[in-house]
Write an enzyme that holds these catalytic residues in place. Structure first.
Site, PDB file in Angstrom:
ATOM      1  CD  GLU A 172      -5.637  -5.539  -3.962  1.00 12.68           C
ATOM      2  OE1 GLU A 172      -4.782  -5.059  -3.525  1.00 12.68           O
ATOM      3  OE2 GLU A 172      -6.095  -5.918  -3.229  1.00 12.68           O
ATOM      4  CD  GLU A 291      -6.525  -9.397  -0.090  1.00 15.59           C
ATOM      5  OE1 GLU A 291      -6.246  -7.695   0.559  1.00 15.59           O
ATOM      6  OE2 GLU A 291      -5.757  -9.400  -0.192  1.00 15.59           O
TER       7      GLU A 291
END
Length: 501
Positions: A172, A291
């Site tokens: 991320e 995710e």
């Protein structure tokens, strides 16, 4: 209401990768400590691994696990987690404001994967570290030569290399919450340089570049284009992360969350293919949804995040969502969306595995049990294998505030030629109406139903607890299959899984 499902046996979507049924273990909250690892637990083995949790992980059918993060990895020194436990340092863990004891690390994770029959998927720190540390970790994990880090692994009692094939180039990195957050260009150059260095060690590694952590991110699209425009030839996957918040929308929209995931995946694929066309490349970048889950983000974001300077707890609980019957249906619907993209989604990780927004919950020193979301994942991982087929659904529509009118019935079909087995997964998104469903499956060779199970909670807010672990669970459902045509009735707000032969 009635819906018809048809399948063209000559037009499969694509082969379902075993990595579709992955999960995620991060040093966050109680996922590791008192989750998979608790040396003092009555069921723990000599390595400190909870065997009651291990049994549930095997039942869940997880195939791969991404480790050690997550936000945690962006400030992680992997060397802290190897070697004699008594010599490992305690560190401030910045992502979740805890103390990391480092009593669980890389070798213990690999031992856990080996016991569970799971393929490890490693993430490397590109927040505070870079190429050299990535290569050192790669050498520790996979090295066969007479080198410092391969020899360190051997000295730590692990002679054979672990042969980890799939590596995430950071986590991320588009997010300002990330330690070491970078803009797209800076991350692209670091990812490219790191990928090249790792490929100098092993050309056959499968590398995942960080994509967007949400398609609401202001950089979405431009981020993917920038990274792939530079690193297209060095990476194999672009990631995306998707969490669905039930409190951020009406329930009808929540049950239609697959529409949102479909659009996100399609957008990432379109961007990747546009870059590929620009490069005149025959290579296709695959997607790693590494995710995904239901997560009550609004509740988490409303928590006061200012911590006292002297308050760095160890294994403090973090986002231990208690899942409802409605949450289980949405997880089932998200699985349908992932399978519908089996041609390009070649890895997916339900986040996380234990305690932290997880299908498995534990008590410290006590019980472990299945959350409601455990069940659709466990069923799909067992029966939805082989080729995925686009289930063409002629369905009535259901109104939602967020997506407008959507098909009431969502479905996907799978079939494995080698074993002559398959599955039909279907979700009734209507909160009020039953739907009579017919599915023409004879062209695939399906001639009988081995098992049919449904999750149809009488209370969509019902939860499973340690004292009542089976409040929401799959139950047998009446289905007929004659002359290749399956017929059944889906009650309102239900998820059906049919095993075919």
């Amino acid at each position: 209401m009635a819906a018809r499902i048809s399948v063209d046996a000559d037009r499969p979507i694509g082969r379902i990768s075993p990595r579709m049924y992955g999960s995620f273990v991060e040093h966050m909250g109680r996922c590791v400590y008192t989750g998979i690892f608790e040396p003092d637990h009555p069921t723990a083995d000599a390595n400190g691994l909870r065997q009651d949790v291990m049994e549930l992980v095997r039942e869940l059918g997880v195939t791969t696990v991404r480790y050690p993060g997550g936000n945690f990895v962006s400030n992680y020194r992997w060397e802290d987690g190897v070697g004699p436990i008594q010599d490992r340092p305690r560190r401030l863990e910045l992502a979740w404001h805890t103390t990391e004891p480092n009593t669980f690390g890389t070798d213990q994770f690999m031992t856990w994967c080996d016991q569970a029959g799971i393929e490890p998927m490693m993430a490397i720190n590109l927040g505070t570290r870079g190429e050299a540390d990535a290569v050192n970790l790669l050498d520790y994990v996979n090295g066969q030569a007479d080198t410092q880090y391969a020899n360190l692994r051997r000295a730590n009692g692990h002679e054979d290399p672990y042969n980890v094939r799939m590596w995430c180039l950071g986590n991320e990195m588009d997010g300002p919450w990330q330690v070491g957050h970078k803009n797209a260009a800076d991350y692209a150059y670091l990812a490219l340089s790191t990928a090249r260095a790792m490929h100098m060690v092993d050309q056959d590694l499968e590398l995942v570049a960080c994509g967007s952590s949400g398609w609401e991110m202001p950089t979405f699209g431009d981020w993917e284009r920038t990274i792939l425009d530079l690193a297209y030839d060095e990476v194999d996957y672009i990631s995306l992360h998707r969490y669905v918040d039930p409190d951020a929308q009406d329930r009808a929209s929540f049950l239609a969350a697959g529409v949102d995931l479909d659009r996100f995946i399609d957008g990432v694929i379109a961007t990747a293919d546009a870059v590929g066309a620009k490069h005149r490349s025959s290579k296709k970048i695959m997607v790693s949804v590494d995710e995904w889950n239901v997560w009550r983000l609004r509740a988490w974001n409303s928590v006061e995040h200012g911590f006292a300077a002297d308050d760095w707890p160890e294994a403090a609980p973090r986002i231990e969502d208690v899942y409802t019957g409605a949450d289980a249906l949405v997880v089932g619907g998200l699985l349908i969306s992932l399978l519908r993209h089996a041609d390009r989604v070649k890895a997916a990780s339900m986040a996380q595995l234990v305690n932290v927004i997880a299908p498995i919950m534990t008590e410290k020193g006590g019980r472990a049990w299945r959350q409601t979301t455990f069940h659709p994942f466990a069923i799909a991982s067992r029966i939805a294998r082989g080729q995925a087929y686009d289930a063409v659904v002629a369905s009535p529509v259901t109104g939602t505030e967020r997506f407008g009118e959507v098909d009431t019935v969502d479905a996907v079909v799978t079939w494995e030629e080698e074993t002559s087995t398959g599955s039909l997964l279907a979700l009734n998104r209507s909160l009020t109406d039953s739907v009579d469903v017919t599915a023409a499956l004879g062209a695939l060779g399906a001639s009988r139903v081995t098992q049919a199970q449904i999750i149809a909670p009488d209370d969509l807010d019902a939860v499973n607890t340690a004292d009542d672990p089976d409040r929401v669970r799959p139950v047998p459902h009446e289905v007929t299959l004659a002359d290749g045509v399956l017929t059944t009735t889906l009650p309102p707000a239900s998820w059906l899984a049919v095993e075919l032969a």
